[in-house]
Write an enzyme that holds these catalytic residues in place. Structure first.
Site, PDB file in Angstrom:
ATOM      1  CB  THR A   1       4.837  -8.058   5.394  1.00  0.00           C
ATOM      2  OG1 THR A   1       3.854  -7.656   4.416  1.00  0.00           O
ATOM      3  CG2 THR A   1       5.755  -9.108   4.788  1.00  0.00           C
TER       4      THR A   1
ATOM      5  CE  LYS B   1      -5.143  -0.046  -1.517  1.00  0.00           C
ATOM      6  NZ  LYS B   1      -5.190  -1.201  -0.622  1.00  0.00           N
TER       7      LYS B   1
ATOM      8  CE1 TYR C   1      -4.362   5.514  -3.162  1.00  0.00           C
ATOM      9  CE2 TYR C   1      -2.931   6.702  -1.644  1.00  0.00           C
ATOM     10  CZ  TYR C   1      -3.182   5.601  -2.467  1.00  0.00           C
ATOM     11  OH  TYR C   1      -2.248   4.602  -2.580  1.00  0.00           O
TER      12      TYR C   1
HETATM   13  C1  HXC Z   1       8.080   2.808 -12.234  1.00  0.00           C
HETATM   14  C2  HXC Z   1       7.938   0.534 -11.875  1.00  0.00           C
HETATM   15  C3  HXC Z   1       8.388   0.692 -10.547  1.00  0.00           C
HETATM   16  C4  HXC Z   1       8.706   2.016 -10.106  1.00  0.00           C
HETATM   17  C5  HXC Z   1       8.045  -1.406 -10.903  1.00  0.00           C
HETATM   18  N1  HXC Z   1       7.745  -0.781 -12.036  1.00  0.00           N
HETATM   19  N2  HXC Z   1       8.448  -0.536  -9.977  1.00  0.00           N
HETATM   20  N3  HXC Z   1       7.772   1.570 -12.708  1.00  0.00           N
HETATM   21  N4  HXC Z   1       8.521   3.032 -10.967  1.00  0.00           N
HETATM   22  N5  HXC Z   1       9.131   2.244  -8.861  1.00  0.00           N
HETATM   23  C6  HXC Z   1       7.279  -1.398 -13.285  1.00  0.00           C
HETATM   24  C7  HXC Z   1       8.244  -2.425 -13.854  1.00  0.00           C
HETATM   25  O1  HXC Z   1       9.280  -1.821 -14.601  1.00  0.00           O
HETATM   26  C8  HXC Z   1       7.309  -3.271 -14.719  1.00  0.00           C
HETATM   27  O2  HXC Z   1       6.971  -2.598 -15.903  1.00  0.00           O
HETATM   28  C9  HXC Z   1       6.024  -3.280 -13.891  1.00  0.00           C
HETATM   29  O3  HXC Z   1       6.091  -2.148 -13.029  1.00  0.00           O
HETATM   30  C10 HXC Z   1       5.909  -4.544 -13.018  1.00  0.00           C
HETATM   31  O4  HXC Z   1       7.053  -4.636 -12.209  1.00  0.00           O
HETATM   32  P1  HXC Z   1       7.526  -6.016 -11.553  1.00  0.00           P
HETATM   33  O5  HXC Z   1       8.681  -5.705 -10.668  1.00  0.00           O
HETATM   34  O6  HXC Z   1       7.689  -7.049 -12.604  1.00  0.00           O
HETATM   35  O7  HXC Z   1       6.200  -6.410 -10.727  1.00  0.00           O
HETATM   36  P2  HXC Z   1       5.998  -7.369  -9.493  1.00  0.00           P
HETATM   37  O8  HXC Z   1       7.197  -8.242  -9.281  1.00  0.00           O
HETATM   38  O9  HXC Z   1       4.676  -7.995  -9.680  1.00  0.00           O
HETATM   39  O10 HXC Z   1       5.974  -6.349  -8.243  1.00  0.00           O
HETATM   40  C11 HXC Z   1       4.881  -5.507  -8.021  1.00  0.00           C
HETATM   41  C12 HXC Z   1       5.307  -4.134  -7.431  1.00  0.00           C
HETATM   42  C13 HXC Z   1       6.234  -4.308  -6.200  1.00  0.00           C
HETATM   43  C14 HXC Z   1       4.018  -3.400  -7.095  1.00  0.00           C
HETATM   44  C15 HXC Z   1       6.063  -3.377  -8.521  1.00  0.00           C
HETATM   45  O11 HXC Z   1       6.535  -3.036  -5.634  1.00  0.00           O
HETATM   46  C16 HXC Z   1       5.619  -5.175  -5.135  1.00  0.00           C
HETATM   47  O12 HXC Z   1       5.792  -6.401  -5.156  1.00  0.00           O
HETATM   48  N6  HXC Z   1       4.885  -4.582  -4.171  1.00  0.00           N
HETATM   49  C17 HXC Z   1       4.204  -5.337  -3.104  1.00  0.00           C
HETATM   50  C18 HXC Z   1       4.219  -4.661  -1.778  1.00  0.00           C
HETATM   51  C19 HXC Z   1       3.791  -3.196  -1.781  1.00  0.00           C
HETATM   52  O13 HXC Z   1       3.764  -2.539  -2.826  1.00  0.00           O
HETATM   53  N7  HXC Z   1       3.500  -2.678  -0.571  1.00  0.00           N
HETATM   54  C20 HXC Z   1       3.122  -1.321  -0.385  1.00  0.00           C
HETATM   55  C21 HXC Z   1       1.643  -1.184  -0.269  1.00  0.00           C
HETATM   56  S1  HXC Z   1       1.385   0.390   0.405  1.00  0.00           S
HETATM   57  P3  HXC Z   1       7.702  -2.948 -17.327  1.00  0.00           P
HETATM   58  O14 HXC Z   1       6.975  -2.074 -18.311  1.00  0.00           O
HETATM   59  O15 HXC Z   1       9.145  -2.572 -17.141  1.00  0.00           O
HETATM   60  O16 HXC Z   1       7.507  -4.400 -17.565  1.00  0.00           O
HETATM   61  C22 HXC Z   1      -0.060   1.046   0.032  1.00  0.00           C
HETATM   62  C23 HXC Z   1      -0.331   2.234   0.948  1.00  0.00           C
HETATM   63  C24 HXC Z   1      -1.163   3.324   0.408  1.00  0.00           C
HETATM   64  O17 HXC Z   1      -0.766   0.603  -0.798  1.00  0.00           O
HETATM   65  C25 HXC Z   1      -1.313   4.533   1.312  1.00  0.00           C
HETATM   66  C26 HXC Z   1      -0.149   4.947   2.149  1.00  0.00           C
HETATM   67  C27 HXC Z   1      -0.391   6.152   3.057  1.00  0.00           C
HETATM   68  P1  NAP Z   2       3.128  -4.435   2.909  1.00  0.00           P
HETATM   69  O1  NAP Z   2       3.738  -4.949   4.162  1.00  0.00           O
HETATM   70  O2  NAP Z   2       3.996  -4.235   1.721  1.00  0.00           O
HETATM   71  O3  NAP Z   2       1.906  -5.383   2.542  1.00  0.00           O
HETATM   72  C1  NAP Z   2       1.523  -5.755   1.264  1.00  0.00           C
HETATM   73  C2  NAP Z   2       1.367  -7.268   1.240  1.00  0.00           C
HETATM   74  O4  NAP Z   2       0.754  -7.662   0.017  1.00  0.00           O
HETATM   75  C3  NAP Z   2       2.699  -8.012   1.339  1.00  0.00           C
HETATM   76  O5  NAP Z   2       2.607  -8.983   2.373  1.00  0.00           O
HETATM   77  C4  NAP Z   2       2.846  -8.705  -0.023  1.00  0.00           C
HETATM   78  O6  NAP Z   2       3.485  -9.980   0.136  1.00  0.00           O
HETATM   79  C5  NAP Z   2       1.384  -8.839  -0.437  1.00  0.00           C
HETATM   80  N1  NAP Z   2       1.243  -8.934  -1.889  1.00  0.00           N
HETATM   81  C6  NAP Z   2       1.676  -8.053  -2.819  1.00  0.00           C
HETATM   82  N2  NAP Z   2       1.389  -8.472  -4.049  1.00  0.00           N
HETATM   83  C7  NAP Z   2       0.742  -9.661  -3.899  1.00  0.00           C
HETATM   84  C8  NAP Z   2       0.183 -10.599  -4.807  1.00  0.00           C
HETATM   85  N3  NAP Z   2       0.228 -10.393  -6.128  1.00  0.00           N
HETATM   86  N4  NAP Z   2      -0.419 -11.709  -4.310  1.00  0.00           N
HETATM   87  C9  NAP Z   2      -0.477 -11.930  -2.972  1.00  0.00           C
HETATM   88  N5  NAP Z   2       0.031 -11.068  -2.060  1.00  0.00           N
HETATM   89  C10 NAP Z   2       0.645  -9.952  -2.530  1.00  0.00           C
HETATM   90  O7  NAP Z   2       2.411  -3.022   3.162  1.00  0.00           O
HETATM   91  P2  NAP Z   2       1.333  -2.544   4.270  1.00  0.00           P
HETATM   92  O8  NAP Z   2       1.642  -1.126   4.556  1.00  0.00           O
HETATM   93  O9  NAP Z   2       1.244  -3.504   5.374  1.00  0.00           O
HETATM   94  O10 NAP Z   2      -0.026  -2.565   3.419  1.00  0.00           O
HETATM   95  C11 NAP Z   2      -1.104  -3.408   3.757  1.00  0.00           C
HETATM   96  C12 NAP Z   2      -2.400  -2.825   3.237  1.00  0.00           C
HETATM   97  O11 NAP Z   2      -2.677  -1.587   3.878  1.00  0.00           O
HETATM   98  C13 NAP Z   2      -2.425  -2.540   1.737  1.00  0.00           C
HETATM   99  O12 NAP Z   2      -3.707  -2.831   1.216  1.00  0.00           O
HETATM  100  C14 NAP Z   2      -2.192  -1.050   1.679  1.00  0.00           C
HETATM  101  O13 NAP Z   2      -2.693  -0.478   0.503  1.00  0.00           O
HETATM  102  C15 NAP Z   2      -2.967  -0.618   2.894  1.00  0.00           C
HETATM  103  N6  NAP Z   2      -2.630   0.698   3.408  1.00  0.00           N
HETATM  104  C16 NAP Z   2      -1.461   0.891   4.070  1.00  0.00           C
HETATM  105  C17 NAP Z   2      -1.189   2.144   4.591  1.00  0.00           C
HETATM  106  C18 NAP Z   2       0.054   2.406   5.389  1.00  0.00           C
HETATM  107  O14 NAP Z   2       0.249   3.516   5.833  1.00  0.00           O
HETATM  108  N7  NAP Z   2       0.902   1.416   5.616  1.00  0.00           N
HETATM  109  C19 NAP Z   2      -2.094   3.190   4.410  1.00  0.00           C
HETATM  110  C20 NAP Z   2      -3.278   2.952   3.707  1.00  0.00           C
HETATM  111  C21 NAP Z   2      -3.539   1.700   3.222  1.00  0.00           C
HETATM  112  P3  NAP Z   2       4.395 -10.682  -1.004  1.00  0.00           P
HETATM  113  O15 NAP Z   2       5.337  -9.664  -1.508  1.00  0.00           O
HETATM  114  O16 NAP Z   2       5.021 -11.841  -0.289  1.00  0.00           O
HETATM  115  O17 NAP Z   2       3.437 -11.161  -2.060  1.00  0.00           O
END
Ligand code: HXC
Ligand code: NAP
Length: 291
Positions: free
Chosen positions: A24, A169, A154
């Protein structure tokens, strides 16, 4: 704005590159460009259906070869499985792109301990697991290679409301700089990219839910007054995993239109002063000379 491919044809030919979170968003964009430049691509994440769909789409679009392997980067055995499958299919691996991440906005005091450690585990422990498994392999094989870590700006400034991500990070950045030195002798280069805002579904749903995307428009935080184009990031990533960057090691490159610096300079807020007021201010500052 230049948002076209940057490197010459076949710049990555013969290389095999593993992209975590490659099904993704930005991982997919970078992987697409690696394929266009002739690389073999391995994409991994937790969702098999998403990975499979992306693999088919990218093979069709680029004519390259894509291996999709499900893996939760928090589990070292699953990471080792990715390495084994990669070697079985392509015979070698040249680069690891630690891109997988988990993140969401929240006041820190509202987080459970498990919520905090979930993000740390995906981002920091996941990057550590992949780096360790692949690094051990390269050192054993005496093979030159490169690691590229996706952090954020950050990672060095810190940020409120995304504290677990900032801690994780920051740790990945420390690992980048540490291993650049320790593993340089093995011919393993380790670098990082700190992207500013590059809209993706995954990030925007978790960081700018509801009408926050309008209220907190990232464009207004960026001196260049725009968000990033995915190809701009892909160009930088391709350069950093290519042989053209062979002497770059331990570097973190921000690609954010100047966003983090705008928040840092004490007087940057003076941007809000209208041009016509500067005449009056100039008179006042000049007259202060004699006081
Ligand atoms: C508070 C939350 C929460 C929320 C989950 N939790 N979401 N708490 N607010 N919004 C809590 C849950 O209640 C649980 O705690 C614990 O976190 C784990 O949640 P799960 O859903 O069981 O975890 P999991 O299925 O492993 O999912 C992980 C995740 C989810 C991080 C919560 O969002 C995910 O899968 N994300 C992957 C993709 C992603 O995040 N992409 C964005 C990256 S962007 P308890 O105590 O209830 O058990 C990025 C950009 C940075 O990094 C810079 C941008 C400019
Ligand atoms: P995204 O599409 O949500 O990408 C995150 C990816 O991580 C997903 O493909 C997710 O796939 C995978 N992932 C999450 N948990 C995982 C796990 N436990 N094991 C294996 N894979 C896992 O978001 P994005 O914006 O493209 O972010 C990509 C990277 O860029 C991240 O490191 C983010 O911190 C960084 N970044 C993004 C931005 C921005 O503006 N978009 C800015 C700064 C940095 P599954 O859910 O299938 O596991």
């Amino acid at each position: 704005m230049y948002n076209q491919p940057m490197l010459r044809d076949d710049a990555l030919k013969g290389k095999t590159i593993v992209v975590t979170g490659g099904g993704t968003g930005l991982g997919k964009a970078m992987g697409t460009y690696f394929l266009k430049l002739g690389a073999n691509l391995v994409i991994t994440s937790r969702k098999a259906d998403v990975l499979q769909k992306t693999a088919e789409e990218l093979e069709k679009e680029t004519g390259g070869k894509v291996l999709a392997v499900t893996c939760d980067v928090r589990d070292y055995e699953q990471v080792e499985h990715v390495l084994a499958e990669t070697l079985k299919t392509f015979g070698r691996v040249d680069s690891l792109l630690n891109n997988a991440a988990g993140n969401f906005i929240s006041p820190t005091e509202r987080l459970s301990a498990n919520a905090f450690s979930t993000v740390i585990d995906i981002v920091l422990k996941g990057s550590v697991n992949c780096t360790l498994a692949f690094g051990k392999h390269w050192i054993k094989e005496k093979q030159a290679a490169s690691i590229l870590n996706i952090v954020t700006t950050y990672a060095f400034t810190g940020s409120a409301f995304v504290v677990p991500s900032a801690c994780a990070k920051g740790g990945v950045l420390a690992m980048t700089r540490s291993l650049a030195v320790e593993w340089g002798k093995y011919g393993i280069r380790t670098n990082a990219i700190a992207p500013g805002p590059f809209p993706t579904k995954g990030a925007w749903e978790r960081l700018l839910p509801g009408d926050l995307a309008e209220k907190f428009d990232f464009k207004n935080r960026v001196p260049l007054k725009r968000v990033g184009e995915h190809q701009e990031l892909a160009n930088l990533a391709a350069f950093l995993v290519s042989d053209f960057s062979g002497y770059i090691n331990g570097e973190v490159i921000s690609i954010d239109g100047g966003e983090w610096l705008q928040g840092a300079g004490q007087f940057n807020g003076l941007e809000a002063i209208p041009t016509e007021m500067w005449d009056a201010f100039e008179q006042m500052t000049r007259s202060a000379k004699g006081s």
